[in-house]
Design an enzyme around this catalytic site. Structure first.
Site, PDB file in Angstrom:
ATOM      1  N   THR A  56     -13.559  -0.642  -3.130  1.00 32.03           N
ATOM      2  CA  THR A  56     -12.860  -0.150  -1.955  1.00 32.03           C
ATOM      3  C   THR A  56     -13.809   0.581  -1.013  1.00 32.03           C
ATOM      4  OG1 THR A  56     -10.874   1.052  -1.225  1.00 32.03           O
ATOM      5  CG2 THR A  56     -12.191   2.053  -3.006  1.00 32.03           C
ATOM      6  N   ASP A 102       0.858  -1.188   0.000  1.00 37.38           N
ATOM      7  CA  ASP A 102       0.000   0.000   0.000  1.00 37.38           C
ATOM      8  C   ASP A 102       0.889   1.230   0.000  1.00 37.38           C
ATOM      9  OD1 ASP A 102      -2.293   1.473   0.051  1.00 37.38           O
ATOM     10  OD2 ASP A 102      -2.881   0.956   2.094  1.00 37.38           O
ATOM     11  N   PHE A 107     -12.064  -2.480   5.256  1.00 37.07           N
ATOM     12  CA  PHE A 107     -11.143  -1.741   6.110  1.00 37.07           C
ATOM     13  C   PHE A 107     -11.371  -2.087   7.582  1.00 37.07           C
ATOM     14  CE2 PHE A 107     -10.468   2.190   3.120  1.00 37.07           C
ATOM     15  CZ  PHE A 107      -9.924   1.345   2.154  1.00 37.07           C
ATOM     16  N   GLU A 132      -7.490   4.085  -8.956  1.00 42.72           N
ATOM     17  CA  GLU A 132      -8.823   4.521  -8.551  1.00 42.72           C
ATOM     18  C   GLU A 132      -9.474   5.476  -9.538  1.00 42.72           C
ATOM     19  OE1 GLU A 132     -11.121   5.552  -4.417  1.00 42.72           O
ATOM     20  OE2 GLU A 132      -8.987   5.105  -4.457  1.00 42.72           O
ATOM     21  N   LYS A 141     -10.276   0.689  -9.205  1.00 37.87           N
ATOM     22  CA  LYS A 141     -10.843   0.877  -7.867  1.00 37.87           C
ATOM     23  C   LYS A 141     -12.079   1.761  -7.940  1.00 37.87           C
ATOM     24  CE  LYS A 141      -8.235   1.470  -4.193  1.00 37.87           C
ATOM     25  NZ  LYS A 141      -7.178   2.021  -3.301  1.00 37.87           N
TER      26      LYS A 141
END
Length: 426
Positions: free
Chosen positions: A251, A100, A273, A191, A227
């Site tokens: 996401t 990440d 998450f 994204e 994303k």
């Protein structure tokens, strides 16, 4: 002791229909019972989907301890399953790992170990690339602006200035992503503009453009994940794109509802998450911490994973955003959630936590998530979701509502910051 990003939506008993199996206890007892029956770290990586699954079958194998600065070991003969392996090596033997980060040097360092397969970017990384000052990132920004001018403007100016800036933003994301594909052997997530989170058609158009720009650079679409935010509209954009062979990463997933909708839409991967879910529960309960197995974020991710495996959904479960379950004051707690989800399909982990795992020598990670064992614990029916039923359940999920809005707002600020950088240099 720091922790890193980034949820468990509360589904009260007033859920519109009990047939979907949603409650604000998340079937805690059934999930916890599986911890005792899950196989150990010695299980084969290919079993994460069971013998007939293949979407996430690759699992990197290491042959030696990694040497990174002060955490180095003089040993060069340990394997990922030996007692001399680091926790990072041991984890990589059962769970595919993504880094990440948008820092090219850091990604290159970890990519060279053979333990990291994929890379993940987000608007923050792209914004940082736009303002870092490093010559490599500066050239990416300049190329993106030149590209946008050539495609959208003429000597008299730009007919659509906003469109030109948005094109430059997408191009910069592609420039960064293309560099990352040279550093990792797997896929790179890029994204779609977070400001399109509630616009299905707009998201699809921008995703197609991003993929097209990658192909212009010689990066095939099977190396890219698009994303999209875990809104109903974002998930439906994934449904369209997946039918076109464009793989998607949903996401900002904070609850079971989003995960189930994404799987039913055929999304390639979701990014729940657990850390932000934990944040929400701690803020509402006043608790300072949880045992890792009882961490609401961990429980939520295991519920999603068990649902995927029980009903044969190919969707990869790749948690991201980590917090110390037991609280930051507890030594070693920064990797609590990671270790409590060992064996899940994939994880995306930031460099500081990769470093922590690498410093844990002579450490054999115990497999917790197991495809067959977790599938057997799933109590949720595979109830088909429509826009109407999704909206009804969504109204009961306060955690996901809060954290999704928070995440979209934060990434929107980063995107607008980047847009201003582009405007100032245009």
């Amino acid at each position: 002791m720091g922790y890193h990003d980034p949820n468990v939506g509360s589904y009260p008993s007033s859920t519109p229909s009990s047939s979907f199996g949603i409650s604000d206890t998340y079937s805690y007892s059934s999930l916890f019972s599986s911890f005792g029956s899950a196989s150990t770290a010695g299980s084969q990586c290919s079993s994460r989907f069971g013998p007939s699954r293949s979407r996430s079958s690759h699992c990197p194998q290491s042959s030696a301890l990694i040497t990174f600065g002060s955490s180095a070991s003089s040993s060069s003969s340990s394997t990922s399953t030996s007692l001399r392996a680091t926790a990072l090596e041991s984890l990589a033997s059962m769970t595919k790992l993504s880094i990440d980060s948008g820092d090219l040097d850091v990604v290159a360092k970890y990519g060279a170990t053979g333990l990291i397969t994929d890379a993940t970017t987000n608007p923050l990384f792209v914004s940082q690339a736009g303002s870092r000052g490093d010559a490599r990132y500066e050239s990416m920004v300049e190329e993106a602006i030149t590209y946008a001018k050539e495609k959208s403007c003429n000597l008299e100016g730009c007919e659509d200035p906003v469109g030109a800036v948005n094109l430059a933003i997408d191009r910069l994301a592609v420039n960064l992503g293309a560099e990352l594909t040279r550093l990792v052997p797997g896929v790179v997530s890029t994204e779609v503009d977070i400001r399109l989170s509630y616009d299905t058609e707009g998201s699809v158009d921008r995703a197609r453009r991003i993929v097209s720009m990658y192909e212009e650079k010689g990066v095939p679409k099977d190396r890219i994940l698009i994303k999209l935010a875990g809104t109903w509209e974002g998930i439906q954009a994934a449904r369209v794109l997946e039918r076109e062979g464009i793989k998607c990463n949903i996401t900002l997933v904070f609850g079971f509802l989003q995960a189930a909708a994404a799987a039913q839409a055929g999304a390639y991967l979701i990014s729940p998450f657990p850390g932000r879910i934990l944040d929400w529960h701690k803020s509402k309960s006043g608790r300072s911490g949880y045992e890792p197995a009882a961490d609401p974020g961990v429980v939520a991710v295991r519920r999603m994973y068990s649902y995927f495996r029980k009903y044969g959904h190919d969707t990869v479960c790749m948690p991201a955003s980590w917090r110390p379950s037991r609280g930051p004051e507890v030594e070693g707690s920064e990797v609590d959630e990671i270790l409590a989800l060992a064996g899940v399909d994939e994880m995306t982990i930031p460099p500081p936590l990769l470093e922590k795992l690498n410093s844990m020598e002579d450490y054999e990670v115990e497999r917790v998530c197991d495809a067959e064992a977790d599938a057997a614990t799933c109590l949720d029916p595979d109830f088909p979701l429509t826009e109407e039923t999704f909206a009804q359940y969504w109204e009961t999920d306060v955690c996901s509502q809060d954290k999704l809005k928070e995440g979209i707002d934060a990434f929107t600020k980063e995107t607008e910051k980047l847009a201003q950088i582009i405007v100032d240099r245009f």
